[in-house]
Write a protein that holds these residues in place. Structure first.
Motif, PDB file in Angstrom:
ATOM      1  N   VAL A 110       0.872  -1.176   0.000  1.00 31.90           N
ATOM      2  CA  VAL A 110       0.000   0.000   0.000  1.00 31.90           C
ATOM      3  C   VAL A 110       0.910   1.227   0.000  1.00 31.90           C
ATOM      4  O   VAL A 110       1.753   1.388   0.891  1.00 31.90           O
ATOM      5  N   SER A 111       0.759   2.073  -1.003  1.00 32.81           N
ATOM      6  CA  SER A 111       1.676   3.201  -1.142  1.00 32.81           C
ATOM      7  C   SER A 111       0.934   4.466  -1.571  1.00 32.81           C
ATOM      8  O   SER A 111      -0.208   4.414  -2.030  1.00 32.81           O
ATOM      9  N   LEU A 112       1.643   5.589  -1.438  1.00 32.76           N
ATOM     10  CA  LEU A 112       1.122   6.894  -1.840  1.00 32.76           C
ATOM     11  C   LEU A 112       1.991   7.431  -2.970  1.00 32.76           C
ATOM     12  O   LEU A 112       3.221   7.425  -2.877  1.00 32.76           O
ATOM     13  N   GLY A 113       1.348   7.888  -4.034  1.00 34.33           N
ATOM     14  CA  GLY A 113       2.074   8.364  -5.204  1.00 34.33           C
ATOM     15  C   GLY A 113       2.637   9.755  -5.001  1.00 34.33           C
ATOM     16  O   GLY A 113       2.558  10.351  -3.917  1.00 34.33           O
ATOM     17  N   HIS A 114       3.224  10.296  -6.051  1.00 35.39           N
ATOM     18  CA  HIS A 114       3.736  11.659  -6.007  1.00 35.39           C
ATOM     19  C   HIS A 114       2.567  12.620  -5.769  1.00 35.39           C
ATOM     20  O   HIS A 114       1.437  12.342  -6.158  1.00 35.39           O
ATOM     21  N   CYS A 115       2.872  13.745  -5.120  1.00 37.56           N
ATOM     22  CA  CYS A 115       1.786  14.641  -4.694  1.00 37.56           C
ATOM     23  C   CYS A 115       2.053  16.082  -5.115  1.00 37.56           C
ATOM     24  O   CYS A 115       3.148  16.622  -4.866  1.00 37.56           O
ATOM     25  N   GLY A 116       1.043  16.683  -5.712  1.00 31.15           N
ATOM     26  CA  GLY A 116       1.125  18.094  -6.067  1.00 31.15           C
ATOM     27  C   GLY A 116       1.116  19.000  -4.854  1.00 31.15           C
ATOM     28  O   GLY A 116       1.340  20.210  -4.978  1.00 31.15           O
ATOM     29  N   CYS A 117       0.863  18.409  -3.671  1.00 26.66           N
ATOM     30  CA  CYS A 117       0.852  19.212  -2.432  1.00 26.66           C
ATOM     31  C   CYS A 117       2.263  19.563  -1.979  1.00 26.66           C
ATOM     32  O   CYS A 117       2.449  20.395  -1.096  1.00 26.66           O
ATOM     33  N   ASN A 118       3.266  18.900  -2.557  1.00 20.94           N
ATOM     34  CA  ASN A 118       4.659  19.177  -2.222  1.00 20.94           C
ATOM     35  C   ASN A 118       5.210  20.172  -3.240  1.00 20.94           C
ATOM     36  O   ASN A 118       5.338  19.840  -4.421  1.00 20.94           O
ATOM     37  N   PRO A 119       5.562  21.388  -2.813  1.00 24.48           N
ATOM     38  CA  PRO A 119       6.049  22.383  -3.771  1.00 24.48           C
ATOM     39  C   PRO A 119       7.460  22.101  -4.270  1.00 24.48           C
ATOM     40  O   PRO A 119       7.941  22.769  -5.193  1.00 24.48           O
ATOM     41  N   GLY A 120       8.145  21.112  -3.708  1.00 21.95           N
ATOM     42  CA  GLY A 120       9.502  20.781  -4.130  1.00 21.95           C
ATOM     43  C   GLY A 120       9.536  20.107  -5.489  1.00 21.95           C
ATOM     44  O   GLY A 120       8.502  19.685  -6.023  1.00 21.95           O
ATOM     45  N   PRO A 121      10.713  19.951  -6.072  1.00 18.98           N
ATOM     46  CA  PRO A 121      10.836  19.397  -7.426  1.00 18.98           C
ATOM     47  C   PRO A 121      10.503  17.911  -7.522  1.00 18.98           C
ATOM     48  O   PRO A 121      10.058  17.437  -8.569  1.00 18.98           O
ATOM     49  N   MET A 122      10.701  17.129  -6.437  1.00 15.31           N
ATOM     50  CA  MET A 122      10.479  15.679  -6.500  1.00 15.31           C
ATOM     51  C   MET A 122       9.013  15.288  -6.312  1.00 15.31           C
ATOM     52  O   MET A 122       8.601  14.204  -6.687  1.00 15.31           O
ATOM     53  N   LYS A 123       8.242  16.178  -5.700  1.00 13.78           N
ATOM     54  CA  LYS A 123       6.806  15.920  -5.472  1.00 13.78           C
ATOM     55  C   LYS A 123       6.548  14.666  -4.642  1.00 13.78           C
ATOM     56  O   LYS A 123       5.494  14.022  -4.768  1.00 13.78           O
ATOM     57  N   THR A 124       7.486  14.289  -3.790  1.00 18.83           N
ATOM     58  CA  THR A 124       7.278  13.133  -2.917  1.00 18.83           C
ATOM     59  C   THR A 124       6.201  13.448  -1.891  1.00 18.83           C
ATOM     60  O   THR A 124       6.097  14.579  -1.405  1.00 18.83           O
ATOM     61  N   MET A 125       5.397  12.461  -1.566  1.00 18.00           N
ATOM     62  CA  MET A 125       4.357  12.642  -0.557  1.00 18.00           C
ATOM     63  C   MET A 125       4.981  13.097   0.763  1.00 18.00           C
ATOM     64  O   MET A 125       5.999  12.550   1.195  1.00 18.00           O
ATOM     65  N   PRO A 126       4.390  14.099   1.433  1.00 18.58           N
ATOM     66  CA  PRO A 126       4.939  14.572   2.707  1.00 18.58           C
ATOM     67  C   PRO A 126       4.934  13.476   3.771  1.00 18.58           C
ATOM     68  O   PRO A 126       4.286  12.441   3.621  1.00 18.58           O
ATOM     69  N   ALA A 127       5.655  13.718   4.854  1.00 18.16           N
ATOM     70  CA  ALA A 127       5.725  12.757   5.960  1.00 18.16           C
ATOM     71  C   ALA A 127       4.336  12.516   6.539  1.00 18.16           C
ATOM     72  O   ALA A 127       3.449  13.370   6.480  1.00 18.16           O
TER      73      ALA A 127
END
Length: 220
Positions: A110-127
């Motif tokens: 079960v995983s979470l994809g890249h997120c537009g909520c992260n303003p950084g370049p990698m768009k990794t899901m926040p903690a």
């Protein structure tokens, strides 16, 4: 393609680090972890309510499913697909063997994809954190898996590899919580359940359609 059979029994299976969890049948009789409850013959509705219980009111279009080489996988959001940091949100994952054969060594990530909520370049899901409901109704820590630039996340299964006999199914009840962060913005991500082969040398998805996925909206 949905399976032919109706899920009339739901098992809750949970294994967390340093904690051994059981699973339970509808009559609350514990069964070993990795031994899901067999379902009765008939038509299948993988997210159907248990007998005598009123199903929760869910927003539209919050169920998604796939069939990965005979294993039916469904993800659903029974409460909401909008996630506010600091507030837990419920999700369910159903895995059913819709074939006449048995499966061993089943892995589910079960995983979470890249997120537009992260303003950084990698768009990794926040903690954040993930919890899994135990047989006694308590919530235990579970892997909080985020997708990055590779496929390493596929090695972090929700529970250890398990077996499913013909017609058996298992349901995992989960709570997702995203940590508050000052730089978060509104954006979307994906909540995904993927069938994997944990015995492979490298993390490997099974079949060409291994993932069931729904969209989540992150709203700070």
């Amino acid at each position: 393609m949905k399976p032919v059979g109706r899920i009339l029994a739901t098992a809750v299976c949970a294994v967390a680090a340093m904690v051994t969890l059981g699973a339970c049948q509808n009559d609350d009789t514990p069964i070993p972890v990795g031994s899901p409850t067999p379902t009765a013959t008939g038509s299948v509705a993988a997210s159907g309510p248990e007998s005598g219980k009123v199903p929760p009111q869910a927003p539209a279009d919050v169920h998604a499913s796939t069939t990965a080489d005979g294993l039916y996988i469904e993800v659903s959001a029974p409460e909401s697909t909008t996630v506010h940091p600091g507030t837990p949100v419920r999700f369910d994952v159903v895995v059913q063997n819709s074939t006449s054969g048995d499966f061993t060594g089943v892995g589910v990530v079960v995983s979470l994809g890249h997120c537009g909520c992260n303003p950084g370049p990698m768009k990794t899901m926040p903690a954040g954190s993930m919890q899994l409901e135990a047989a006694d109704g308590s919530w235990q820590p579970a892997p909080y898996v985020t997708q990055g630039g590779g496929t390493d996340f596929l090695g972090r299964t929700l529970v250890p590899a398990f077996s499913l006999s013909a017609g058996q199914s298992v349901t995992y009840h989960l709570k997702l919580e995203v940590d508050p962060a000052p730089n978060l913005v509104a954006g979307s991500t994906r909540f995904e359940a993927t069938r994997t082969d944990p015995s492979a040398h490298a993390p490997t998805p099974v079949s060409s359609t291994p993932t069931a996925s729904i969209e989540l909206n992150i709203r700070p």
